[in-house]
Design an enzyme around this catalytic site. Structure first.
Site, PDB file in Angstrom:
ATOM      1  N   SER A  69     -10.961  -1.070  -1.095  1.00 36.59           N
ATOM      2  CA  SER A  69      -9.690  -0.999  -0.368  1.00 36.59           C
ATOM      3  C   SER A  69      -9.879  -1.269   1.114  1.00 36.59           C
ATOM      4  CB  SER A  69      -9.070   0.391  -0.533  1.00 36.59           C
ATOM      5  OG  SER A  69      -8.453   0.546  -1.777  1.00 36.59           O
ATOM      6  N   ASP A  71       0.840  -1.192   0.000  1.00 39.60           N
ATOM      7  CA  ASP A  71       0.000   0.000   0.000  1.00 39.60           C
ATOM      8  C   ASP A  71       0.878   1.246   0.000  1.00 39.60           C
ATOM      9  OD1 ASP A  71      -2.348   1.793   0.673  1.00 39.60           O
ATOM     10  OD2 ASP A  71      -3.313  -0.138   0.956  1.00 39.60           O
ATOM     11  N   HIS A 111      -3.732   6.048   3.309  1.00 37.57           N
ATOM     12  CA  HIS A 111      -4.419   4.836   2.838  1.00 37.57           C
ATOM     13  C   HIS A 111      -3.808   3.573   3.425  1.00 37.57           C
ATOM     14  CE1 HIS A 111      -5.902   1.852  -0.121  1.00 37.57           C
ATOM     15  NE2 HIS A 111      -6.878   2.699  -0.359  1.00 37.57           N
TER      16      HIS A 111
END
Length: 772
Positions: free
Chosen positions: A550, A145, A220
């Site tokens: 996600s 990520d 994220h």
């Protein structure tokens, strides 16, 4: 003199064309034959890989300067910067089996663990399953990520066991990140920049805002890692909303972070390099919350790398993508990957719009405005349209201050980010915002931590709002913030944005595999960003909300860690079977899972909504050996070279198909397509008993409309654990192709334990009739 001038111009032209050639270098991933290194002259595979570049480049340039990565675990080959001419030279080598251009791939909680039944204070079967899993103790989840914010309380190692002895990874130092950033929770961290840097030479990226290290500059990766395996944190909240204990699905599991995503995207050469290293590091699960639209498996580096991982016993979990509700938009669809779609929770953040005419429009927001008069005051509502600036979308510079100052501005979703629209309104002098869904978004309710009082309303409500504004001389509105409400709405339901099947590259496999919470998920957040993620947001929090597949992906990655810890000898196929055959097909009210205003179909839910408690003890599993995937690819019509590039198995597909007539992959779901003049299909399946010995299972069939289903035998008697038994399914169409109603139908086949019929091992059945 003329000869000297001619020579001078030739030198200039040579320099120019040499510069032009260098300026047009592109990144390519070159796959080599795994048995190609036979010459003893090469001291290592690295030097063997360099030799190909050396032979391809015509200049005296150092070949090592062109090499980005040397792969040996996820794939045999390398990534390099090459010109078109050099590429053509390289492709003529018999040891080169495939060349793929660099691809840019996009990135795709305080309550969700309770919603899924993973409450540590649970009773009965639930607490037994949780204790059996040890909360994921000992498992290692590799997260690919944007990196991680190691100081987050979600990554504290209080109560964590020692680092597993098998771990071979490192804590790579870099900008604002050193070896002390890792601990017994975060046991490894690496970053991969070469593909990104090569591609970013032509991109307007501000490198100053990137951390050239495993540190997360976007949030994220911190969010996904904590969702999968975050340590329990008491009193977590987002500016007072969603308060409670934050914990990952597998709080006892270890985390290893591989930073492959940057502000300009995630590049396939970096992703493959991370998978290559992670396999050798010793991860048990790979979690990839990234993807795009589907591409053929032999061109998909994630599919290729994940096949190597699967062969080594590593479960690979990927996001299905956020391109829903478009049909056949599901990504990461290889059958050896667990592909995860998104669902909703029964937690809401009401922020209701009261119009000047007294009507109320339901909306949601996590802006902390509850009970604050300045946030809930009545304002004039404006919706600015016309012109070429995109004012209806509240694009940067599109809102005239004279028209919006001190007013509540209506902004349509689309083009720019939801939170960004609020910043545009605030910058222009607006006092509040109503964000309106369009016909694309319908009633989808992904909320944001806006920088000004704001709410999101659905499409139906937006039609009423705009009608009111257009028909009223001085339209007024106020937002009434309601805080956090739990348990008052139906859930789970399919998220509108969740990518849908059928699989574009392999319609014989139902995708996505399962759905999991992915809307308004609260998880850890870095301290360099405000909760909206906007650079102008100066607020600082430890947690924020995000939505997307996600977020669904790390839920299942964490649950996979729970199953792995409970059953460390299980293969990735057995673990995925457990997730799929125990999935729920009804919501918490016992009604069908919804997709908008209608019951969800299999192409939206896959096998159903993940149920971790049941998945830890599934009773039976569908096992798949790596060679069975090779047979499956051959049966789809893949060529020998295509199968070889995916699997590194040099086989004759013609011979394999001849020897395995009637083969069907032992997948936990059943998908059949009736082609022209085709009226029947026989499917073979094998079940392995992972429960108690001396157990009898009986089959129950819900046939799809228009299809007759026969199963033989109808009863399976397992005398011992790990025993495998086979059955066959005959599906016979009762109608002609495309002649009656819809061209799709769905049903199910469930094996029930004769001693307890409450929970069964369920396989959805998907049937499609090809149009004439």
């Amino acid at each position: 003199m003329a000869a000297q001038l001619q020579l001078f111009f030739l030198c200039i032209l040579s320099f120019y064309f040499g510069f032009l050639q260098a300026d047009h270098l592109e990144t390519y991933i070159v796959q080599l034959h795994p048995n190609g290194i036979t010459r003893p002259s090469f001291s290592s595979k690295f030097h063997w890989h360099l030799s190909f570049i050396h032979k391809a480049i015509s200049s005296e340039e150092d070949s090592a300067s062109r090499l980005l990565y040397s792969y040996r675990s996820a794939m045999e080959g390398f990534a390099a910067r090459l010109s078109k001419l050099e590429l053509e030279t390289l492709q003529r080598s018999p040891e080169v089996i495939a060349v793929r251009p660099e691809r840019r791939i996009e990135l795709q909680t305080t309550y969700s663990y309770k919603f899924l039944g993973l409450n540590p204070t649970a009773n009965g079967n639930a607490i037994g399953a949780i204790l059996k899993s040890g909360f994921g103790r000992g498992a290692i989840i590799g997260v690919l990520d944007t990196g991680i914010w190691p100081e987050s309380p979600s990554f504290s190692d209080d109560g964590m066991p020692p680092v597993p002895k098998k771990w071979r990874g490192i804590c790579q130092q870099g900008e604002d990140f050193n070896s002390s950033s890792c601990n017994r929770k975060l046991i490894g961290a690496r970053f991969f920049t070469k593909g990104y840097r090569a591609a970013s030479k032509s991109l307007s990226t501000d490198d100053a805002v990137e951390y050239v290290s495993p540190r997360d500059g976007q949030g994220h990766g911190t969010h996904t890692a904590s969702t999968a395996a975050g340590t329990p944190v008491q009193m977590a909240n987002v500016l007072g909303n969603g308060a409670g204990e934050a914990r990952g699905m597998a709080p006892g599991a270890h985390i290893a972070v591989y930073k492959v995503c940057w502000f300009s995207g995630c590049y396939s050469s970096d992703i493959l390099a991370a998978m290559d290293v992670a396999i050798r590091d010793g991860v048990d699960i790979l979690s990839l919350s990234l993807g795009g639209f589907p591409v053929p498996l032999y061109e998909n580096t994630i599919a290729i790398g994940s096949f190597r991982a699967m062969e080594r016993g590593i479960s690979v979990v990927c996001a299905a993508g956020n391109n829903g509700p478009i049909q056949s938009s599901v990504a990461n669809e290889a059958p050896w990957i667990a592909t995860i779609g998104a669902s909703t929770l029964d937690r809401r953040f009401p922020a209701i719009v009261q119009l000047g005419n007294g009507k109320f429009l339901y909306g949601e927001s996590v802006y902390p405005g509850k009970g604050i008069p300045s946030a809930e005051r009545k304002l004039e509502a404006v919706y600015i349209t016309g012109g070429q600036k995109g004012s209806e979308f509240c694009l940067e510079g599109s809102l005239p201050t004279a028209k919006v100052r001190g007013k509540m501005v209506v902004c349509d979703r689309g083009v720019n980010g939801r939170a960004e629209k609020g910043q545009v309104v605030k910058k222009a002098g607006g006092a509040a915002m109503i964000l309106t869904n369009t016909a694309i978004n319908l009633e989808e309710d992904s909320v944001d931590v806006h920088v000004l009082p704001a709410t999101l309303i659905g499409f139906d409500e937006s039609v009423l709002l705009k009608s009111y504004i257009n028909s009223t001389r001085s339209p007024m509105a106020r937002i009434i913030f309601g805080g956090t409400v739990i348990g008052k709405s139906r859930a789970p339901a399919v998220a509108q944005f969740s990518s849908r099947g059928p699989s574009f590259t392999d319609p014989s496999i139902l995708k996505p595999d399962v759905i999991a919470p992915g809307v308004n998920i609260i998880a850890a957040w870095p301290q360099n960003l405000g909760p909206s993620g906007l650079p102008e947001d100066n607020r600082r929090v430890n947690f924020t909300l995000m939505s997307g597949t996600s977020m669904s992906c790390p839920h299942v990655s964490g649950i996979t860690a729970l199953i792995h810890s409970a059953h460390p000898q299980w293969s990735p196929a057995a673990i995925k079977s457990a997730l799929m055959t125990t999935a729920d097909v009804t919501d918490h009210l016992g009604k069908p899972i919804m997709d908008g205003d209608h019951p969800a179909g299999l192409f939206a839910t896959g096998a159903g909504h993940v149920n971790p408690i049941r998945a830890i003890n599934p009773g039976l599993v569908y096992e798949i050996q790596p060679m069975e995937y090779v047979i499956h690819l051959c049966s789809l019509g893949y060529t020998r070279s295509e199968v070889f590039s995916i699997t590194h198995r040099n086989v004759s597909c013609h011979d394999i198909v001849q020897k395995n007539r009637g083969f069907s992959l032992n997948y936990p779901t059943i998908s059949v397509m009736f082609g022209p003049r085709m009226t029947g299909k026989m499917i073979k399946r094998k079940l392995t008993n992972v429960g108690n010995p001396n157990t009898v299972f009986s089959v129950d069939v819900m046939p799809p409309d228009g299809v007759k289903v026969r199963v033989k035998p109808r009863q399976l008697t397992f005398t011992h654990t790990n025993q495998t038994m086979s059955y066959r399914v005959w599906l016979m169409s009762r109608r002609r192709n495309g002649s009656e109603g819809t061209n799709f139908a769905q049903g199910s086949l469930t094996w029930f334990n004769s001693r307890q019929r409450s929970n069964g091992v369920r396989s959805p059945i998907s049937v499609t009739w090809a149009s004439k």
